[in-house]
Design a protein around this motif. Structure first.
Motif, short mmCIF file in Angstrom:
data_model
loop_
_atom_site.label_atom_id
_atom_site.label_comp_id
_atom_site.label_asym_id
_atom_site.label_seq_id
_atom_site.Cartn_x
_atom_site.Cartn_y
_atom_site.Cartn_z
N ALA A 35 0.91 -1.24 0.05
CA ALA A 35 -0.04 0.06 0.21
C ALA A 35 0.76 1.07 0.02
O ALA A 35 0.67 2.14 0.72
N PRO A 36 1.66 1.57 -1.10
CA PRO A 36 2.46 2.72 -1.11
C PRO A 36 1.64 3.86 -1.68
O PRO A 36 0.58 3.54 -2.61
N PHE A 37 1.92 5.08 -1.35
CA PHE A 37 1.13 5.91 -1.75
C PHE A 37 -0.19 6.38 -1.74
O PHE A 37 -0.88 6.46 -2.68
N GLN A 38 -1.00 5.90 -0.72
CA GLN A 38 -2.11 5.79 -0.39
C GLN A 38 -2.44 7.32 0.02
O GLN A 38 -1.75 7.94 0.79
N PHE A 58 -5.94 4.45 6.49
CA PHE A 58 -4.57 5.28 6.61
C PHE A 58 -5.04 6.84 6.36
O PHE A 58 -5.40 7.08 5.27
N VAL A 59 -5.52 7.57 7.53
CA VAL A 59 -6.09 8.72 7.42
C VAL A 59 -5.46 9.63 6.76
O VAL A 59 -6.10 10.52 5.99
N LEU A 60 -3.94 10.02 6.91
CA LEU A 60 -3.39 10.91 6.08
C LEU A 60 -2.57 10.08 4.91
O LEU A 60 -1.57 10.84 4.38
N GLY A 61 -2.93 8.74 4.59
CA GLY A 61 -1.89 8.41 3.47
C GLY A 61 -0.82 7.53 3.94
O GLY A 61 -0.49 7.52 5.00
N THR A 62 0.05 7.06 2.93
CA THR A 62 1.26 6.56 3.32
C THR A 62 2.45 7.08 2.38
O THR A 62 1.92 7.72 1.35
N ASP A 63 3.70 6.70 2.68
CA ASP A 63 4.78 7.07 1.76
C ASP A 63 5.04 6.03 0.92
O ASP A 63 4.38 5.12 0.72
N VAL A 73 1.41 7.89 7.31
CA VAL A 73 2.00 9.38 7.60
C VAL A 73 1.62 9.76 8.93
O VAL A 73 2.26 10.63 9.65
N LEU A 74 0.38 9.41 9.47
CA LEU A 74 -0.16 9.98 10.73
C LEU A 74 0.72 9.39 11.91
O LEU A 74 1.18 10.05 12.61
N PHE A 105 5.73 15.30 -6.69
CA PHE A 105 4.71 15.51 -7.68
C PHE A 105 3.62 14.29 -7.83
O PHE A 105 2.53 14.41 -8.04
N ARG A 106 4.11 13.14 -6.98
CA ARG A 106 3.32 11.79 -7.07
C ARG A 106 2.48 12.11 -6.08
O ARG A 106 1.30 11.44 -6.17
N ALA A 107 2.98 12.14 -4.86
CA ALA A 107 2.42 12.28 -3.64
C ALA A 107 2.63 13.72 -2.92
O ALA A 107 3.40 13.58 -1.76
N PRO A 108 2.19 14.69 -3.07
CA PRO A 108 2.41 15.69 -2.60
C PRO A 108 2.12 16.18 -1.09
O PRO A 108 2.50 16.76 -0.22
N SER A 109 1.18 15.21 -0.64
CA SER A 109 0.59 15.22 0.84
C SER A 109 1.58 14.57 1.55
O SER A 109 1.68 15.05 2.75
#
Length: 304
Positions: A72-75, A82-87, A93-94, A265-269
């Motif tokens: 689950a990369p770049f969720q 994954f509330v704030l996504g993943t790297d 990230v959270l 640019f792929r995962a700015p969050s």
């Protein structure tokens, strides 16, 4: 003749030192002054939230900060689980953000402690003794000629990358500023009437500095400490970004930004959230410090 009735409250208050009540009253007055200031109220709430996140990071983080999930990369933020996504490695990230805030607060508090412990006595000596002032002030001026970040980077590079070494480097870089603040306040107070009265009673210089001057400059030291914390947080993030601070897999807001630049640019969050965390921490302590300064010294307010 009637016997006076003594309540439990009377029993509790009769044995208390009047200075205890005075200190409590001052504390409550200071708290009310800060909270009555809109910016102070916002800053206090933000500081409380930041501190709670740092203290309870293990409870807030749903996963371990180094736990990877290669499936689950770049969720994106808002993904279930994954509330704030993943790297890029599928790390939450959270979770990393919560532990990164804790690391930033640790570095900030350690840097403040070092700056206060070293800078306060040197500032007192420089402000009270003219002979020592010539030496301490010149060394301070030379140090202040260099940006604090240059000093911190140099010290961190010499001592090696780690959380403790980053905190020590940032604390040492803030010592000259603390010396200057304490020196100025000491020079202002050493001609005050209460100091002259202490001198007239043959009080020792150690007693004058420790019992008369230091308590009266404590407010300036506290306010300066609230200024050092956001500076140290930014410094720690920069050192970690450059690889001179906290080292992986330990989380840091600077490390998260450094990792995110490769795929911004792929995962700015992944860069947005640690950047916002740094902004919130610095804004919180700056707002709180401004309100604290205004409460302790009303003349410092704008317009006075």
């Amino acid at each position: 003749m009637t016997t006076p009735i003594v309540t439990n409250t009377d029993k509790n208050t009769q044995g208390l030192d009047p200075e205890f009540h005075a200190s409590n009253n001052r504390a409550w007055w200071l708290l009310r002054s800060i909270l009555s200031n809109p910016m102070g109220l916002i800053g206090s709430v933000m500081v409380a939230i930041v501190v709670l996140v740092g203290l309870f990071a293990p409870l807030i983080a749903p996963y371990g900060f180094a736990q990877t999930n290669f499936q689950a990369p770049f969720q994106v933020p808002g993904t279930i689980g994954f509330v704030l996504g993943t790297d890029d490695l599928g790390r939450d990230v959270l979770s990393r953000l919560a532990f990164g805030v804790r690391a930033s607060l640790q570095v900030g508090l350690l840097a403040v402690a070092l700056a206060v412990i070293v800078g306060t006595p040197l500032g007192l000596l420089a402000g009270y003794f003219r002979g020592l002032d010539a030496v301490i002030s010149r060394l301070t001026d030379v140090t202040l000629a260099f940006p604090f970040l240059i000093i911190a980077v140099g010290l961190a590079a010499i001592s090696g990358p780690s959380l403790a070494n980053a905190a020590i480097a940032l604390g040492i870089s803030q010592v000259p500023t603390m010396i200057r603040v304490v020196r100025g306040e000491t020079m202002r107070l050493k001609s005050a009437d209460f100091v002259k009265a202490a001198i007239a009673t043959d009080a020792s210089k150690t007693r004058i500095l420790g019992m008369h001057i230091l308590p009266n400059i404590a407010s300036a030291i506290i306010v300066q400490a609230t200024v050092i914390i956001p500076t140290a947080v930014i410094g720690e993030s920069i050192l970690s970004f450059l690889g001179l601070g906290i080292q992986p897999p330990s989380p840091s807001l600077g490390i998260m930004l450094s990792d995110a630049q490769q795929y911004i640019f792929r995962a700015p969050s992944t860069a947005l959230f640690p950047g916002l965390a740094i902004l919130v921490i610095c804004l919180a302590f700056n707002l709180f410090g401004d309100a604290l300064r205004d409460a302790l010294d009303p003349n410092s307010k704008k317009g006075h």
